[in-house]
Design an enzyme around this catalytic site. Structure first.
Site, PDB file in Angstrom:
ATOM      1  CB  CYS A   1      -0.875   0.050   1.244  1.00 47.66           C
ATOM      2  SG  CYS A   1      -1.932  -1.383   1.413  1.00 47.66           S
TER       3      CYS A   1
ATOM      4  CG  ASN B   1       1.225   0.792   4.297  1.00 47.50           C
ATOM      5  OD1 ASN B   1       1.083  -0.424   4.312  1.00 47.50           O
ATOM      6  ND2 ASN B   1       2.391   1.361   4.095  1.00 47.50           N
TER       7      ASN B   1
ATOM      8  CD  GLU C   1      17.816 -13.464  -6.140  1.00 47.62           C
ATOM      9  OE1 GLU C   1      17.185 -13.805  -5.127  1.00 47.62           O
ATOM     10  OE2 GLU C   1      17.509 -12.479  -6.841  1.00 47.62           O
TER      11      GLU C   1
ATOM     12  CE  LYS D   1      14.524 -12.157  -8.552  1.00 48.19           C
ATOM     13  NZ  LYS D   1      15.053 -11.436  -7.454  1.00 48.19           N
TER      14      LYS D   1
ATOM     15  CD  GLU E   1      10.709 -12.566  -6.769  1.00 48.24           C
ATOM     16  OE1 GLU E   1      10.420 -11.815  -5.841  1.00 48.24           O
ATOM     17  OE2 GLU E   1      11.781 -12.462  -7.402  1.00 48.24           O
TER      18      GLU E   1
ATOM     19  CG  HIS F   1      20.433 -36.848   0.714  1.00 44.21           C
ATOM     20  ND1 HIS F   1      20.706 -38.098   1.246  1.00 44.21           N
ATOM     21  CD2 HIS F   1      21.631 -36.253   0.520  1.00 44.21           C
ATOM     22  CE1 HIS F   1      22.022 -38.233   1.386  1.00 44.21           C
ATOM     23  NE2 HIS F   1      22.594 -37.133   0.949  1.00 44.21           N
TER      24      HIS F   1
HETATM   25  C1  G6P Z   1       9.770  -8.114  -1.311  1.00 42.20           C
HETATM   26  C2  G6P Z   1      10.408  -7.836  -2.663  1.00 42.20           C
HETATM   27  C3  G6P Z   1      11.722  -8.600  -2.770  1.00 42.20           C
HETATM   28  C4  G6P Z   1      12.637  -8.256  -1.610  1.00 42.20           C
HETATM   29  C5  G6P Z   1      11.947  -8.463  -0.253  1.00 42.20           C
HETATM   30  C6  G6P Z   1      12.756  -7.848   0.877  1.00 42.20           C
HETATM   31  O1  G6P Z   1       9.377  -9.437  -1.246  1.00 42.20           O
HETATM   32  O2  G6P Z   1       9.550  -8.204  -3.713  1.00 42.20           O
HETATM   33  O3  G6P Z   1      12.363  -8.267  -3.983  1.00 42.20           O
HETATM   34  O4  G6P Z   1      13.779  -9.051  -1.673  1.00 42.20           O
HETATM   35  O5  G6P Z   1      10.678  -7.819  -0.244  1.00 42.20           O
HETATM   36  O6  G6P Z   1      12.767  -6.450   0.697  1.00 42.20           O
HETATM   37  P1  G6P Z   1      13.909  -5.482   1.168  1.00 42.20           P
HETATM   38  O7  G6P Z   1      13.459  -4.129   0.700  1.00 42.20           O
HETATM   39  O8  G6P Z   1      13.956  -5.576   2.663  1.00 42.20           O
HETATM   40  O9  G6P Z   1      15.175  -5.924   0.541  1.00 42.20           O
END
Ligand code: G6P
Length: 605
Positions: free
Chosen positions: A2, A99, A478, A482, A485, A501
């Site tokens: 928000c 928010n 990671e 990606k 997501e 395993h």
């Molecule tokens: C959200 C975003 C991610 C990010 C995470 C942590 O899930 O979509 O890309 O890694 O928040 O956010 P920060 O701002 O603390 O790195």
């Protein structure tokens, strides 16, 4: 997540509110709305489409006013719908946006229903609107101070009242809210970027603050109701993020910005020294005997990678914890530990709460690696390193992650130096390699055509496994994150040694296995793991490097990164995996920059 904008001015503020909403779009949202004080009444316009649609709606209706609030909503309580979109009204008198999450909303709802209030939405926010109306006795500022005492949970609130046409009142607890101070006009917003261009005079409200904004007045009381002066800072928030240039998506633009972002993050680093992290860093680094890293999402994976570096080079034990778990579990605090938070936004609610929790357990030394110098995280930590990725718009983090890694490698070297565990020659060799990163990343970006060729094939899969070993295991995590997501392909990552395993049971020709395979001491073991996959008919997509000596064969697709990059290799392999996720998502036609259900800045639990 928000976003809030509010204004009290002597001109039509509709364009300011709409522009603010556009600038908050990057946070992720599923509906939006605006409410204005117009001809002695509350008027509003709401939409479950994008802000651009809301703008058209407003153009058609001619909605305008001098006092108002606006909101982008990321659904928590209640589906995305027009009724659930903010602003919420109460009895035609109160208009409110919020928010955060109000935990005792059920109890308050029952109480207010008992008083005759009729609810039009499923949100926790509407409870606050009715509560404010119920408590209102002619002074909105006093009313909000009373109302927030009844709320449990997290909130940033902006509210105005039909009967006080030149006043907007705000409050914050656990969610970000800033004040923009203008000349004869004042503003509220979730971040400074939302009102950049309108004013650069910014006050960061603190936890528990309630603020009264009128044309010539900006009055703040703290959680105890005491009047407080908060510093007005000049903030040059970036406004240039909107320009896509030659790119199709912000994510692509941000992937290609990484040589610049890393260059900027390392700018001014003429040598390794603890003071890069703050004046007190030397004394603290000398004293501490371990690190506790707290973060969420992609930033958590940066922390996992750093653990490999710090334990190997600086020889300091590192514990890495998902912030949302750490804040609620019983743990054994070590007062000699340095607490390190990693956060792109610096506003992630769980990471902020985990930091406070660590402090409450007696761990006083804190450092943050953060991309926003004015964020709560930076304000709350003793030491900081600001990554200079610039504004990241794509919800899936790219340049923020690699700049975090660059900063964490610097931290590794500074810690090693403070502990006397690195020679000058080693320092200078590492620094040279870091300075070369922009060039090395550009060479990986040049592999894009080969990755596009893979992605066309890859896009047909519904599942994928990612394998890595050692410091490339977090990079595999990671890469899988990606892909899931933005392409919605189910992807999981494993340390390659764990394959037999469990996950090996999943391997068929329908399960591609992406392998991060640079030449390092574990490569031969990784090659055995790859054989295990091939023996079950699994297709391998291997990111090797110049020295890996893996060649393409049937069912084994290889892309070779141009250089072997030693300990910094995770940064280069990340870039290749980002491109794979991006182009696969593109081939599947998803909304790359705004993946469904996700938000950029997660300011609620
Ligand atoms: C959200 C975003 C991610 C990010 C995470 C942590 O899930 O979509 O890309 O890694 O928040 O956010 P920060 O701002 O603390 O790195």
């Amino acid at each position: 997540m928000c976003g809030i904008v509010g204004a009290v001015a002597q001109r039509n503020i509709t364009p300011i509110l709409l522009e603010g909403l556009k600038r908050l779009e990057y946070r992720g949202y599923d509906s939006c709305g605006i409410a204005l004080h117009t001809n002695g009444e509350l008027q509003r316009s709401r939409s479950t489409a994008r802000v651009a649609e809301l703008e058209k709606q407003i153009e058609q209706s001619g909605l305008s006013g001098y006092t108002g609030i606006a909101h982008t909503r990321w659904a928590t309580h209640g589906v995305p719908s027009t009724d659930n979109a903010h602003p919420h009204f109460s009895r035609g008198r109160i208009a409110l946006v919020h928010n955060g999450i109000i935990e005792n909303h059920d109890e308050l709802r029952a109480e207010l229903q008992g008083l005759g209030y009729v609810f039009e939405s499923q949100t926790d926010t509407e409870v606050i609107a009715h509560l404010v109306d119920h408590l209102y006795q002619g002074d909105l500022f006093e009313t909000l101070q009373q109302a927030v005492k009844r709320l449990h949970g997290a909130y940033a609130i902006a509210v105005f009242c039909r009967d006080e046409p030149h006043r907007v009142v705000g409050a914050r607890q656990g969610s970000p809210l800033i004040v923009g101070v203008g000349q004869g006009e004042n503003f509220l917003a979730s971040d400074a970027m939302a009102i950049a261009g309108t004013t650069d005079q910014i006050i960061y409200l603190e936890e528990g603050d309630v603020v009264d904004l009128q044309l010539q007045r900006c009055w703040i009381v703290d959680a105890n109701g005491q009047a407080v002066q908060r510093e007005v800072r000049t903030v040059h928030a970036h406004t240039g993020a909107a320009d896509l240039g030659p790119y199709r998506h912000y994510m692509q633009k941000e992937i290609f910005e990484q040589p610049r972002a890393i260059g900027d993050t390392l700018e001014g680093v003429t040598g390794i020294m603890p003071e890069l992290f703050g004046d007190k860093a030397y004394g603290i680094f000398k004293k501490i005997d371990s690190l506790l890293i707290l973060a969420c999402g992609t930033s958590y994976y940066a922390g996992l990678t750093a653990k490999y570096w710090i334990e190997s080079i600086a020889k300091i034990p590192v514990q890495v914890e998902v912030a949302s778990e750490y804040r609620y579990r019983d743990s054994v605090p070590n007062p000699n530990s340095l607490v390190v938070t990693i956060s792109q936004s610096g506003e992630t609610a769980d990471t902020l709460a985990a930091l406070k929790h660590a402090r409450s357990l007696g761990m006083e030394h804190t450092l943050t690696i953060c991309n926003v110098s004015t964020s709560a995280m930076v304000r709350e930590c003793e030491l900081a390193y600001i990554t200079r990725a610039g504004v990241e718009v794509g919800v899936a983090s790219t340049k923020a992650f690699t700049t975090q890694l660059a900063a964490l490698f610097l931290l590794t070297l500074a810690l090693a130096q403070s502990k006397g565990r690195i020679t000058e020659q080693q320092e200078s060799d590492h620094l040279k390699a870091m300075r070369h990163l922009p060039v090395a990343i550009s060479a990986v970006l040049a592999l894009e055509p080969q990755i596009i060729a893979w992605s066309e094939d890859f896009a047909r899969y519904e599942n994928a496994l990612f394998l890595g070993r050692g410091m490339h295991y977090p990079i595999a995590l990671e890469g899988a994150l990606k892909l899931k997501e933005i392409s919605y392909i189910h992807a999981e990552a494993y340390p390659a040694g764990e394959l037999k395993h469990g996950p090996l049971a999943l391997v068929t020709k329908e399960m591609p296995v992406v392998t991060v395979a640079p030449k390092d001491s574990l490569l031969e073991k990784l090659k055995s793991n790859m054989q295990e996959v091939r023996a079950r008919g699994g297709e391998l997509y291997v990111f090797a490097d110049a020295d890996s000596n893996i060649i393409s064969s049937e069912g084994v697709h290889v892309i070779r990164l141009p250089e072997n990059y030693g300990q910094l290799s995770p940064i280069l392999h990340t870039v290749a995996l980002q491109l794979l996720a991006y182009h696969t998502a593109l081939a599947r036609g998803t909304d790359v920059d705004k993946p469904r259900n996700l938000a950029k800045s997660v300011t609620v639990e």
